[in-house]
Design an enzyme around this catalytic site. Structure first.
Site, PDB file in Angstrom:
ATOM      1  N   HIS A   1       0.806  -1.222   0.000  1.00 30.00           N
ATOM      2  CA  HIS A   1       0.000   0.000   0.000  1.00 30.00           C
ATOM      3  C   HIS A   1       0.841   1.275   0.000  1.00 30.00           C
ATOM      4  CE1 HIS A   1      -3.300  -2.804   0.625  1.00 30.00           C
ATOM      5  NE2 HIS A   1      -3.927  -1.921  -0.131  1.00 30.00           N
TER       6      HIS A   1
ATOM      7  N   GLU B   1     -11.151 -11.175  -5.512  1.00 30.63           N
ATOM      8  CA  GLU B   1      -9.721 -11.152  -5.177  1.00 30.63           C
ATOM      9  C   GLU B   1      -9.289 -12.440  -4.487  1.00 30.63           C
ATOM     10  OE1 GLU B   1      -8.873  -7.735  -2.733  1.00 30.63           O
ATOM     11  OE2 GLU B   1     -10.737  -7.906  -1.632  1.00 30.63           O
TER      12      GLU B   1
ATOM     13  N   CYS C   1      -9.897  -3.172 -10.208  1.00 31.57           N
ATOM     14  CA  CYS C   1      -9.330  -2.052  -9.467  1.00 31.57           C
ATOM     15  C   CYS C   1      -7.969  -2.395  -8.884  1.00 31.57           C
ATOM     16  CB  CYS C   1     -10.293  -1.585  -8.377  1.00 31.57           C
ATOM     17  SG  CYS C   1     -10.730  -2.892  -7.237  1.00 31.57           S
TER      18      CYS C   1
ATOM     19  N   ARG D   1     -10.974   3.363  -1.200  1.00 34.07           N
ATOM     20  CA  ARG D   1     -10.514   2.501  -0.097  1.00 34.07           C
ATOM     21  C   ARG D   1     -10.881   3.185   1.222  1.00 34.07           C
ATOM     22  NH1 ARG D   1      -5.860   1.448  -3.727  1.00 34.07           N
ATOM     23  NH2 ARG D   1      -5.556  -0.801  -3.850  1.00 34.07           N
TER      24      ARG D   1
ATOM     25  N   ASP E   1      -4.516  -8.718  -4.691  1.00 31.09           N
ATOM     26  CA  ASP E   1      -4.675  -9.905  -3.855  1.00 31.09           C
ATOM     27  C   ASP E   1      -4.877 -11.166  -4.688  1.00 31.09           C
ATOM     28  OD1 ASP E   1      -4.371  -9.087  -1.144  1.00 31.09           O
ATOM     29  OD2 ASP E   1      -6.227  -7.944  -1.333  1.00 31.09           O
TER      30      ASP E   1
HETATM   31  C1  PEP Z   1      -6.645  -5.571  -4.735  1.00 31.90           C
HETATM   32  O1  PEP Z   1      -6.474  -6.476  -3.919  1.00 31.90           O
HETATM   33  O2  PEP Z   1      -6.357  -5.661  -5.942  1.00 31.90           O
HETATM   34  C2  PEP Z   1      -7.211  -4.281  -4.302  1.00 31.90           C
HETATM   35  C3  PEP Z   1      -7.526  -3.360  -5.186  1.00 31.90           C
HETATM   36  O3  PEP Z   1      -7.352  -4.063  -2.973  1.00 31.90           O
HETATM   37  P1  PEP Z   1      -6.161  -3.723  -1.974  1.00 31.90           P
HETATM   38  O4  PEP Z   1      -4.957  -3.371  -2.797  1.00 31.90           O
HETATM   39  O5  PEP Z   1      -6.610  -2.582  -1.142  1.00 31.90           O
HETATM   40  O6  PEP Z   1      -5.994  -4.996  -1.209  1.00 31.90           O
HETATM   41 MG    MG Z   2      -7.369  -6.426  -1.997  1.00 29.62          MG
END
Ligand code: PEP
Ligand code: MG
Length: 575
Positions: free
Chosen positions: A191, A435, A506, A298, A459
């Site tokens: 992140h 995911e 996403c 998010r 994920d």
């Molecule tokens: C993902 O897992 O692709 C996603 C967009 O969510 P995050 O990156 O917040 O886990």
């Molecule tokens: Mg995710």
């Protein structure tokens, strides 16, 4: 000495600046006996005064840049520093036992920390323990004459060097001064890397050894497009990096011309290019980059930026701001996804061996512990729904039962609000993130019940390949173009379309320039990415033909055995 390092290119851009080491200094010391008690007490007093002045300055800066509420945590620290009882005990310890101030400080503060921590289930007491630990560290650093790093006080152009950066460390970086960051660990989808892209800070992660190779004051040349770092570059090398930076700026200026253009392919087909955001403040970047909607909000950052659970009203204000800011364009709000690398100090979560496989996201929301939190979020969303085009999305759905349980809570809270006479929209789409491989495999069954899918490849890839997205040692297995991933994606997109639903993405793959041609060919409807990737994707799509991309995607799935073969095929079709 000139050193060259290679890492994972995490955020585009180039910078050459002085290194700022965001690493914890060595605070070890020995307990010694002192003769001159008065001198030792005076040393302690100097350290206390300097710590107080320093904290006051940090507090002031935090109030200006982050707001009064965020700054209040430092008030708690200042209170610890002026606690007469605790300070009195440290002085007493020095004079009674004739020990150095470091040892006296540690003994007394450890005793307080232990006492507060023993009050196990009281979050307030746990926070007091954490405050004392922080303050003790600061005083000790001054006693030892070492400097604690503090990213919020950076006031000159630097490249931040750290072993790792948490999402909250990253949020504190001031892009006026922080020209880039480089870390030892992490992957492209950690992140902090994702945030670097929305903050437009060039970044390289996973270099394994940057903190070992760099000293404070070294000059670093960073190329976040290629993943290259040079420590103390020669004049020629620095000039070369600056040239690459200028070329990137010129390229960006070209893309910017497409800001108000429609996203159409060479054969006239439209794809929706949306943005991922973490806070309403990100809307400016979405508009500056021509975003056609929000494909992922998010919401966990709303929780992470707050000292306690955000109230229904706090959340309502944020959701309304985003919906109104997008003026009727679609806004997909994801319910909170705490866990994994995103922690919440005030939500007590068990320490887990595998947090990405553990108690996270919807799993918390559907537990007894998370029920209130989830219902509060649902109510805030429902109340905000009349201000725009809201779509609600649940993260980390593995089973149909989980989706049904979450949807039922949505329906219950909606009915309650309606019976209270509150206006809510009847047009809210409710969908899920795909995911978890289990959900991708039975996408046909999910498609009958949900309004849409949005594939979270960050994920989905880590779970499919069993390769931790945060671990640079297995980053070679993080393969978005692997035929296995493409097959799963095809299954998901086709399943949505068979039921007349839309499928978006996403995860970071949606803005990956090698993946985009394949995803167009697979018929993905919506691409949601860091706002800063939108214009280059629009530019790429403009020159591609969807019929050819369909052929490319089918051939990649049918004929290719490896990721490398897929990449070669994409190059053949796009150059
Ligand atoms: C993902 O897992 O692709 C996603 C967009 O969510 P995050 O990156 O917040 O886990
Ligand atoms: Mg995710």
């Amino acid at each position: 000495m000139v050193e060259m390092l290679k890492g994972i290119a995490a955020s585009d851009g180039v910078a050459v600046a002085k290194a700022y080491l965001l690493v914890q200094p060595d605070l070890s010391f020995s307990k010694t006996n002192v003769e001159d008690v008065a001198a030792e007490e005076a040393r302690l007093q100097v350290a206390l005064t300097t710590s107080t002045e320093e904290l006051q300055a940090i507090r002031e800066k935090a109030a200006q840049s982050l707001g009064e509420e965020e700054a209040q945590v430092f008030d708690a620290h200042l209170m610890v520093l002026s606690d007469p009882e605790m300070i009195g005990q440290i002085n007493q310890n020095i004079s009674d036992n004739k020990v150095n101030a470091e040892a006296a400080l540690k003994e007394v503060t450890d005793m307080y920390i232990g006492m507060f921590e023993a009050m196990d289930d009281n979050a307030y007491m746990q926070e007091r323990a954490a405050d004392i630990r922080d303050v003790a560290k600061r005083i000790l650093a001054h006693l030892l004459g070492v400097t604690l790093p503090n990213p919020s006080m950076i006031n000159e152009e630097v490249v931040v060097v750290a072993h790792d950066l948490t999402p909250s460390d990253t949020a504190q970086l001031d892009r006026n001064f922080v020209k880039a960051f480089v870390t030892d660990v992490g992957g492209r989808t950690s992140h902090s890397a994702i945030m670097a892209r929305s903050l437009e800070i060039p970044a390289i992660v996973g270099t394994k050894e940057i903190t070992a190779k760099v000293k404070a004051g070294d000059i670093l040349a960073v190329n976040g497009i290629e993943g290259d770092v040079i420590v103390n570059p020669t004049d020629d090398q620095a000039a070369e990096f600056k040239k690459a930076g200028d070329a990137y700026a010129a390229q960006k200026a070209e893309w910017e011309k497409l800001k108000n253009a429609e996203t159409v392919t060479a054969d006239g087909k439209h794809f929706e290019l949306a943005a991922n955001i973490g806070t309403p403040k990100d809307l400016e970047g979405v508009h500056n980059n021509g975003g056609e909607g929000i494909g992922l909000y998010r919401t966990e950052f709303l929780y992470m930026d707050s000292p306690d659970f955000p109230t229904e009203e706090d959340q309502f204000v944020a959701y309304k701001a985003v919906l109104e800011g997008m003026a009727g364009k679609p806004v997909v709000v994801r319910t909170m996804d705490i866990g994994g690398d995103k922690e919440l100090p005030y939500l007590k979560l068990p320490h887990e061996m595998n947090p990405f496989l553990g108690y996270r996201a919807l799993r918390i929301s559907l537990s007894e512990q998370g029920d209130d939190m989830f219902r509060t979020q649902m109510r805030a969303l429902l109340r905000a729904s009349v201000y725009g085009n809201l779509r609600i999305m649940f993260p980390m759905v593995a089973t149909i039962k989980e989706f049904r349980a979450a949807k039922q809570i949505f329906e219950e809270e909606k009915a309650k609000l309606v019976s209270e006479g509150v206006e809510v929209s009847n047009e809210i789409q409710v969908g899920i993130m795909i995911e978890i491989p289990a959900a991708a495999v039975i996408a046909d069954k999910f498609a009958k019940e949900v309004d849409f899918f949005s594939v979270g490849t960050n994920d989905l890839i880590q779970y499919t390949m069993a390769a931790d997205r945060m671990n640079e040692r297995v980053s070679y297995l993080y393969q978005p173009y692997n035929p296995s991933i493409l097959r799963l994606l095809k299954n998901v997109i086709d399943a949505a379309h068979a039921e007349g639903k839309w499928a978006g993405m996403c995860g970071e793959m949606a803005g990956d320039q090698t993946a985009v041609p394949l995803l167009m060919g697979l018929g993905l409807d919506e691409f949601s990415m860091s706002a800063t990737s939108i214009l280059k994707t629009r530019s790429l799509m403009k020159r591609l033909d969807t019929t050819k991309m369909t052929e490319l995607a089918n051939r990649a799935i049918d004929e290719c055995d490896t990721m490398e073969e897929v990449v070669a095929l994409v190059e053949e079709y796009t150059n």
